[in-house]
Design an enzyme around this catalytic site. Structure first.
Site, PDB file in Angstrom:
ATOM      1  N   LYS A 215       0.818  -1.222   0.000  1.00 25.12           N
ATOM      2  CA  LYS A 215       0.000   0.000   0.000  1.00 25.12           C
ATOM      3  C   LYS A 215       0.845   1.261   0.000  1.00 25.12           C
ATOM      4  O   LYS A 215       2.023   1.250   0.334  1.00 25.12           O
ATOM      5  CB  LYS A 215      -0.992  -0.042   1.165  1.00 25.12           C
ATOM      6  CG  LYS A 215      -2.103  -1.047   0.853  1.00 25.12           C
ATOM      7  CD  LYS A 215      -3.309  -0.936   1.712  1.00 25.12           C
ATOM      8  CE  LYS A 215      -4.372  -1.900   1.159  1.00 25.12           C
ATOM      9  NZ  LYS A 215      -5.454  -2.132   2.086  1.00 25.12           N
ATOM     10  N   ARG A 250      -4.071 -10.156   4.310  1.00 25.14           N
ATOM     11  CA  ARG A 250      -4.389 -10.107   2.864  1.00 25.14           C
ATOM     12  C   ARG A 250      -3.145  -9.593   2.143  1.00 25.14           C
ATOM     13  O   ARG A 250      -2.740  -8.457   2.358  1.00 25.14           O
ATOM     14  CB  ARG A 250      -5.586  -9.180   2.633  1.00 25.14           C
ATOM     15  CG  ARG A 250      -6.020  -9.076   1.187  1.00 25.14           C
ATOM     16  CD  ARG A 250      -7.194  -8.102   1.051  1.00 25.14           C
ATOM     17  NE  ARG A 250      -7.675  -8.030  -0.309  1.00 25.14           N
ATOM     18  CZ  ARG A 250      -7.111  -7.281  -1.257  1.00 25.14           C
ATOM     19  NH1 ARG A 250      -6.048  -6.548  -0.997  1.00 25.14           N
ATOM     20  NH2 ARG A 250      -7.603  -7.275  -2.486  1.00 25.14           N
TER      21      ARG A 250
HETATM   22  N1  HH2 Z   1      -7.390  -3.654   0.218  1.00 25.35           N
HETATM   23  C1  HH2 Z   1      -7.634  -3.607  -1.112  1.00 25.35           C
HETATM   24  C2  HH2 Z   1      -8.713  -4.287  -1.661  1.00 25.35           C
HETATM   25  N2  HH2 Z   1      -9.533  -5.026  -0.883  1.00 25.35           N
HETATM   26  N3  HH2 Z   1     -10.134  -5.850   1.248  1.00 25.35           N
HETATM   27  C3  HH2 Z   1      -9.927  -5.903   2.575  1.00 25.35           C
HETATM   28  N4  HH2 Z   1     -10.747  -6.622   3.360  1.00 25.35           N
HETATM   29  N5  HH2 Z   1      -8.878  -5.236   3.165  1.00 25.35           N
HETATM   30  C4  HH2 Z   1      -8.022  -4.481   2.441  1.00 25.35           C
HETATM   31  O1  HH2 Z   1      -7.090  -3.876   3.040  1.00 25.35           O
HETATM   32  C5  HH2 Z   1      -8.219  -4.399   1.022  1.00 25.35           C
HETATM   33  C6  HH2 Z   1      -9.309  -5.102   0.455  1.00 25.35           C
HETATM   34  C7  HH2 Z   1      -6.724  -2.816  -1.987  1.00 25.35           C
HETATM   35  O2  HH2 Z   1      -5.684  -3.589  -2.478  1.00 25.35           O
HETATM   36  P1  HH2 Z   1      -5.633  -4.273  -3.943  1.00 25.35           P
HETATM   37  O3  HH2 Z   1      -6.722  -5.265  -4.111  1.00 25.35           O
HETATM   38  O4  HH2 Z   1      -4.280  -4.821  -4.147  1.00 25.35           O
HETATM   39  O5  HH2 Z   1      -5.790  -3.069  -4.960  1.00 25.35           O
HETATM   40  P2  HH2 Z   1      -7.000  -2.558  -5.843  1.00 25.35           P
HETATM   41  O6  HH2 Z   1      -8.087  -2.137  -4.924  1.00 25.35           O
HETATM   42  O7  HH2 Z   1      -6.379  -1.417  -6.612  1.00 25.35           O
HETATM   43  O8  HH2 Z   1      -7.453  -3.684  -6.720  1.00 25.35           O
END
Ligand code: HH2
Length: 276
Positions: A215, A250
């Site tokens: 992040k 995660r």
């Molecule tokens: N962070 C992201 C997406 N979903 N769900 C939970 N429960 N907790 C989190 O911290 C979380 C989440 C963001 O990360 P990522 O999926 O890698 O990126 P993007 O939203 O750009 O797809």
């Protein structure tokens, strides 16, 4: 599936079937590419696979529901017998329902079932575990000057209220998982305060999920390195979670996280069961 069992922190591997996710967008857009990555994550020791079809990075625009369905449903269907539970990372009831039919076992909603009025009844009828994450505002605007008087207290109280709403709607308390939502409407200082005080969230009585992987606060602390150069900082954040007893991490980098957990546990808990 029944309630999740936690002998050590479980590792949830991120599988973003999106063109624009902040760290892996565009890599696993075809079903075949997504399945190759899914198998890699499982081989590295993922306990859960989290499949998402809509980026929730700061500033991201919502995708049409048909497009989100087109991205996630075939991948979840193809993962039906993959040997680990699949969660669907969505804010939409229609996607939740279709994902559950395709074999998803867990619902992961960064809006804690607030973005879509249909999601609470779908979650209640499903009997599936649900991740309730705190976010301030929606992804488009959440990083526009987020403010709190007491970030830890406010995130705690929000999650407590969401738990009660979910229980009243018929979701069993032991199906709920809570997440402070690192990076979702939070400044660097807010994120650090939450990471320092994660232990306070155990008072909510639900398993705790933490997502710090790659992040932007890590980039801020590390001279602006891009998302794919944030592994070391991600592991440091993950171990802060382990220190505070989080139940699910995660992450994008499953093998590295499993290794960090194994060494941590061997040092502090005397657990040397290789690969467990
Ligand atoms: N962070 C992201 C997406 N979903 N769900 C939970 N429960 N907790 C989190 O911290 C979380 C989440 C963001 O990360 P990522 O999926 O890698 O990126 P993007 O939203 O750009 O797809």
């Amino acid at each position: 599936m029944g309630p999740l069992v936690f002998g050590r922190p479980l590792v949830m591997g991120v599988l973003n079937v999106t063109p624009d996710s902040f760290s892996d967008g565009g890599r696993y857009l075809s079903v075949d590419a997504a399945l190759v990555q899914a198998r890699r994550l499982i081989g590295e020791g993922a306990d859960i696979l989290d499949v998402g079809g809509e980026s929730t990075r700061p500033g991201a625009e919502p995708v049409p529901v048909d497009e989100e369905l087109r991205r996630v449903v075939p991948v979840i269907e193809a993962l039906r017998d993959c040997g680990v539970p699949v969660s669907v990372d969505t804010r939409r009831a229609t996607v939740m329902r279709a994902a559950l039919e395709a074999g998803a076992a867990i619902l992961n909603d960064v809006s804690a079932l607030t973005a879509d009025p249909g999601s609470l009844p779908v979650a209640a009828a499903s009997g599936a575990p649900v991740v309730l994450m705190h976010a301030l505002g929606d992804p488009r605007t959440m990083q526009d000057d987020p403010r709190y008087d007491d970030v830890v207290g406010e995130v705690h109280d929000y999650l407590a209220a969401r738990i009660e709403t979910c229980v009243s709607a018929g979701i069993a308390r032991d199906r709920l998982i809570v997440d402070p939502g690192i990076g979702f409407g939070k400044t660097l200082e807010h994120n650090l305060a939450l990471l320092r005080s994660l232990g306070r969230f155990h008072a909510l009585g639900c398993p705790l999920l933490l997502g710090v992987s790659r992040k932007s606060f890590i980039g801020r602390l590390a001279g602006g390195v891009p998302a794919d150069a944030r592994l070391a900082g991600s592991l440091a954040g993950a171990l802060a979670g382990v220190l505070h007893g989080v139940h699910i991490l995660r992450v994008h980098d499953v093998a590295d996280t499993r290794q960090a957990i194994a060494v941590w546990q061997a040092i502090f808990q005397g657990s040397t069961t290789e690969g467990s």
